[in-house]
Motif scaffolding. Structure first.
Motif, mmCIF file in Angstrom:
data_model
loop_
_atom_site.group_PDB
_atom_site.id
_atom_site.type_symbol
_atom_site.label_atom_id
_atom_site.label_comp_id
_atom_site.label_asym_id
_atom_site.label_seq_id
_atom_site.Cartn_x
_atom_site.Cartn_y
_atom_site.Cartn_z
ATOM 1 N N CYS A 158 0.829 -1.208 0.000
ATOM 2 C CA CYS A 158 0.000 0.000 0.000
ATOM 3 C C CYS A 158 0.864 1.258 0.000
ATOM 4 C CB CYS A 158 -0.926 -0.009 1.220
ATOM 5 S SG CYS A 158 -2.234 -1.249 1.168
ATOM 6 N N THR A 159 1.967 1.220 0.741
ATOM 7 C CA THR A 159 2.892 2.358 0.762
ATOM 8 C C THR A 159 3.489 2.592 -0.617
ATOM 9 O OG1 THR A 159 3.461 1.962 3.085
ATOM 10 C CG2 THR A 159 5.005 3.266 1.779
ATOM 11 N N ALA A 160 3.915 1.510 -1.279
ATOM 12 C CA ALA A 160 4.541 1.632 -2.602
ATOM 13 C C ALA A 160 3.546 2.132 -3.646
ATOM 14 C CB ALA A 160 5.108 0.274 -3.030
ATOM 15 N N LEU A 161 2.287 1.766 -3.521
ATOM 16 C CA LEU A 161 1.287 2.151 -4.508
ATOM 17 C C LEU A 161 0.725 3.542 -4.266
ATOM 18 C CD1 LEU A 161 -0.685 -1.211 -4.809
ATOM 19 C CD2 LEU A 161 0.692 -0.142 -6.597
ATOM 20 N N GLU A 162 0.660 3.974 -3.005
ATOM 21 C CA GLU A 162 -0.042 5.221 -2.692
ATOM 22 C C GLU A 162 0.862 6.354 -2.224
ATOM 23 O OE1 GLU A 162 -3.096 4.100 0.076
ATOM 24 O OE2 GLU A 162 -4.418 3.525 -1.555
ATOM 25 N N LEU A 166 3.488 9.829 -4.776
ATOM 26 C CA LEU A 166 3.133 11.215 -4.475
ATOM 27 C C LEU A 166 4.242 11.970 -3.746
ATOM 28 C CD1 LEU A 166 -0.563 10.696 -3.264
ATOM 29 C CD2 LEU A 166 0.225 11.422 -5.523
ATOM 30 N N THR A 167 5.102 11.252 -3.041
ATOM 31 C CA THR A 167 6.111 11.906 -2.198
ATOM 32 C C THR A 167 7.521 11.394 -2.476
ATOM 33 O OG1 THR A 167 5.765 10.271 -0.431
ATOM 34 C CG2 THR A 167 4.422 12.262 -0.362
ATOM 35 N N ARG A 168 7.771 10.896 -3.671
ATOM 36 C CA ARG A 168 9.069 10.295 -3.986
ATOM 37 C C ARG A 168 10.230 11.259 -3.703
ATOM 38 N NH1 ARG A 168 12.296 6.934 -7.201
ATOM 39 N NH2 ARG A 168 10.672 5.361 -7.256
ATOM 40 N N SER A 169 10.140 12.483 -4.166
ATOM 41 C CA SER A 169 11.250 13.428 -3.981
ATOM 42 C C SER A 169 11.478 13.727 -2.503
ATOM 43 C CB SER A 169 10.968 14.726 -4.743
ATOM 44 O OG SER A 169 9.770 15.338 -4.278
ATOM 45 N N LYS A 170 10.400 13.802 -1.721
ATOM 46 C CA LYS A 170 10.543 14.077 -0.287
ATOM 47 C C LYS A 170 11.156 12.883 0.441
ATOM 48 C CE LYS A 170 6.787 17.453 0.061
ATOM 49 N NZ LYS A 170 5.507 17.788 0.723
ATOM 50 N N ILE A 171 10.796 11.675 0.028
ATOM 51 C CA ILE A 171 11.378 10.478 0.643
ATOM 52 C C ILE A 171 12.882 10.435 0.387
ATOM 53 C CG2 ILE A 171 11.436 7.957 0.583
ATOM 54 C CD1 ILE A 171 8.453 8.019 -0.068
ATOM 55 N N ILE A 172 13.275 10.699 -0.855
ATOM 56 C CA ILE A 172 14.703 10.687 -1.197
ATOM 57 C C ILE A 172 15.453 11.778 -0.430
ATOM 58 C CG2 ILE A 172 16.349 11.088 -3.068
ATOM 59 C CD1 ILE A 172 14.342 9.756 -4.964
ATOM 60 N N GLU A 173 14.863 12.952 -0.337
ATOM 61 C CA GLU A 173 15.481 14.047 0.420
ATOM 62 C C GLU A 173 15.634 13.666 1.892
ATOM 63 O OE1 GLU A 173 14.491 18.711 1.600
ATOM 64 O OE2 GLU A 173 13.341 17.690 0.044
ATOM 65 N N GLY A 250 8.432 0.264 -5.444
ATOM 66 C CA GLY A 250 8.537 -0.809 -4.468
ATOM 67 C C GLY A 250 9.903 -0.851 -3.810
ATOM 68 N N GLU A 251 10.943 -0.648 -4.588
ATOM 69 C CA GLU A 251 12.300 -0.643 -4.043
ATOM 70 C C GLU A 251 12.500 0.514 -3.077
ATOM 71 O OE1 GLU A 251 14.630 -2.660 -7.869
ATOM 72 O OE2 GLU A 251 14.380 -0.486 -7.725
ATOM 73 N N LEU A 252 11.997 1.697 -3.444
ATOM 74 C CA LEU A 252 12.165 2.863 -2.577
ATOM 75 C C LEU A 252 11.372 2.695 -1.284
ATOM 76 C CD1 LEU A 252 13.474 5.607 -2.252
ATOM 77 C CD2 LEU A 252 11.505 6.640 -3.401
ATOM 78 N N ALA A 253 10.181 2.122 -1.363
ATOM 79 C CA ALA A 253 9.396 1.856 -0.155
ATOM 80 C C ALA A 253 10.151 0.896 0.765
ATOM 81 C CB ALA A 253 8.034 1.273 -0.531
ATOM 82 N N LEU A 321 11.461 -6.132 -1.008
ATOM 83 C CA LEU A 321 12.438 -5.589 -1.951
ATOM 84 C C LEU A 321 12.758 -6.601 -3.038
ATOM 85 C CD1 LEU A 321 14.625 -3.525 -2.823
ATOM 86 C CD2 LEU A 321 16.142 -4.583 -1.140
ATOM 87 N N ALA A 322 13.024 -7.830 -2.635
ATOM 88 C CA ALA A 322 13.382 -8.869 -3.610
ATOM 89 C C ALA A 322 12.243 -9.147 -4.579
ATOM 90 C CB ALA A 322 13.779 -10.143 -2.868
ATOM 91 N N LEU A 323 10.995 -9.087 -4.100
ATOM 92 C CA LEU A 323 9.844 -9.404 -4.944
ATOM 93 C C LEU A 323 9.351 -8.198 -5.737
ATOM 94 C CD1 LEU A 323 7.805 -11.661 -2.476
ATOM 95 C CD2 LEU A 323 9.431 -12.357 -4.275
ATOM 96 N N SER A 324 9.952 -7.026 -5.502
ATOM 97 C CA SER A 324 9.532 -5.811 -6.212
ATOM 98 C C SER A 324 10.507 -5.358 -7.283
ATOM 99 C CB SER A 324 9.366 -4.656 -5.187
ATOM 100 O OG SER A 324 8.391 -4.949 -4.234
#
Length: 327
Positions: A158-162, A166-173, A250-253, A321-324
């Motif tokens: 659910c985290t990876a899909l939702e 929407l917040t990829r840049s903030k997560i990386i930061e 999925g990997e980033l989540a 991670l492995a399955l994504s």
């Protein structure tokens, strides 16, 4: 963990074509489901199943022999699924997987209903293996209640899909900032009699990982003794950001979950890049605390629970991670 026995979900429908079911919310008081008036079910056409508050109207679910087709039937998880302890009783008998309608990905089926995320998006998964793993989590839920804390893969999905799109840049930061306070960069003072033995074990256990960081990113990381962290080279931060930008959702989540549990983006990236295994990561994460346990003893109901929880968090994020990964 011992496998949980599966209870009966519903009593059989006898002589009626429609079954009125009130589903009460068992979520924590801090979690609330966001209303969506456009998608509220009606008595004549609803085949959606969701969880509502006690004072809201009953949800009417048609009996299996009156449904029209599988495409319009779904199970929507409440927002409290991501935070609550119990979200409602088990209402399904059989859990299966099937290919998505568009042929791109896989979905999980609860009886004849397609599983959806809290925001009512189809739970479309990248691989059949991941779909079956999440289906197994649903299969082992008890009749008395659906417990999200026993379903780490579902929550990561659910985290990876939702959240991530929407917040990829903030997560990386956020992950890049955490590099300055990373667990593996801390060193106990070498010139202190109380911590010199800890320092020696840190050097022996962690330095090989720091050498890998230097070879992987081309920058030697700095170590420090301050509990407030230090300042890593901007080139190292930039190299880590560039790697994170290449990940899929999925990997980033997974990396984000690993960092949160390990308090180390380096350990998370070590798992991501194949440098570390689950047991290696847990050993480094608990290095200083295990030294204290060896010296003063283990507190039952405290340390043992922390260890078990850490193993679940690290293992589930690593498996997800492995399955994504992109094949």
């Amino acid at each position: 963990m011992a496998a949980m026995l599966i209870g009966r979900a519903f009593k059989s429908v006898r002589n009626s074509s429609n079954l009125a079911v009130r589903v009460r919310s068992f979520c924590t008081t801090s979690a609330a489901r966001q209303p969506d008036s456009d998608t509220q079910p009606s008595e004549s056409s609803s085949s959606s199943f969701t969880f509502e508050k006690e004072n809201e109207k009953p949800i009417l679910v048609k009996a299996p022999n009156t449904r029209r087709n599988n495409d319009s039937e779904s199970v929507t998880m409440p927002t409290s699924f991501m935070t609550g302890s119990i979200v409602g009783k088990r209402f399904y008998k059989k859990v299966t997987t099937r290919e998505a309608d568009d042929g791109n990905g896989w979905t999980v089926m609860l009886d004849y209903r397609t599983l959806k995320t809290p925001s009512k998006r189809p739970l479309k998964l990248r691989s059949l293996a991941l779909a079956k793993a999440i289906a197994a989590e649903w299969e082992y839920q008890l009749t008395e209640g659906i417990r999200p804390f026993t379903m780490p893969l579902m929550r990561l999905a659910c985290t990876a899909l939702e959240r991530v799109p929407l917040t990829r840049s903030k997560i990386i930061e956020h992950l890049a900032r955490k590099l300055h306070q990373d667990l593996v960069f801390f060193r106990a003072p070498e010139d202190n009699d109380l911590t010199s033995d800890v320092h020696e074990i840190q050097v022996e256990s962690i330095d090989p990982l720091l050498e890998w960081v230097e070879s992987q990113f081309g920058v030697k990381p700095k170590v420090y003794s301050s509990i407030f962290g230090g300042k890593q080279d901007d080139k190292l931060v930039k190299a880590v950001e560039d790697l994170l930008k290449k990940t899929n959702d999925g990997e980033l989540a997974s990396i984000d979950a690993l960092q949160a549990s390990a308090h180390s983006i380096v350990i998370a990236l070590g798992i991501f890049c194949g440098k570390m295994q689950i047991d290696d990561a847990i050993k480094l994460i608990r290095l200083e605390e295990d030294l204290q346990v060896d010296k003063w003893g283990l507190v039952e109901g405290g340390h043992d629970i922390d260890i078990a929880d850490l193993k679940v968090q690290i293992a589930s994020a690593t498996v997800f991670l492995a399955l994504s990964r992109d094949n």
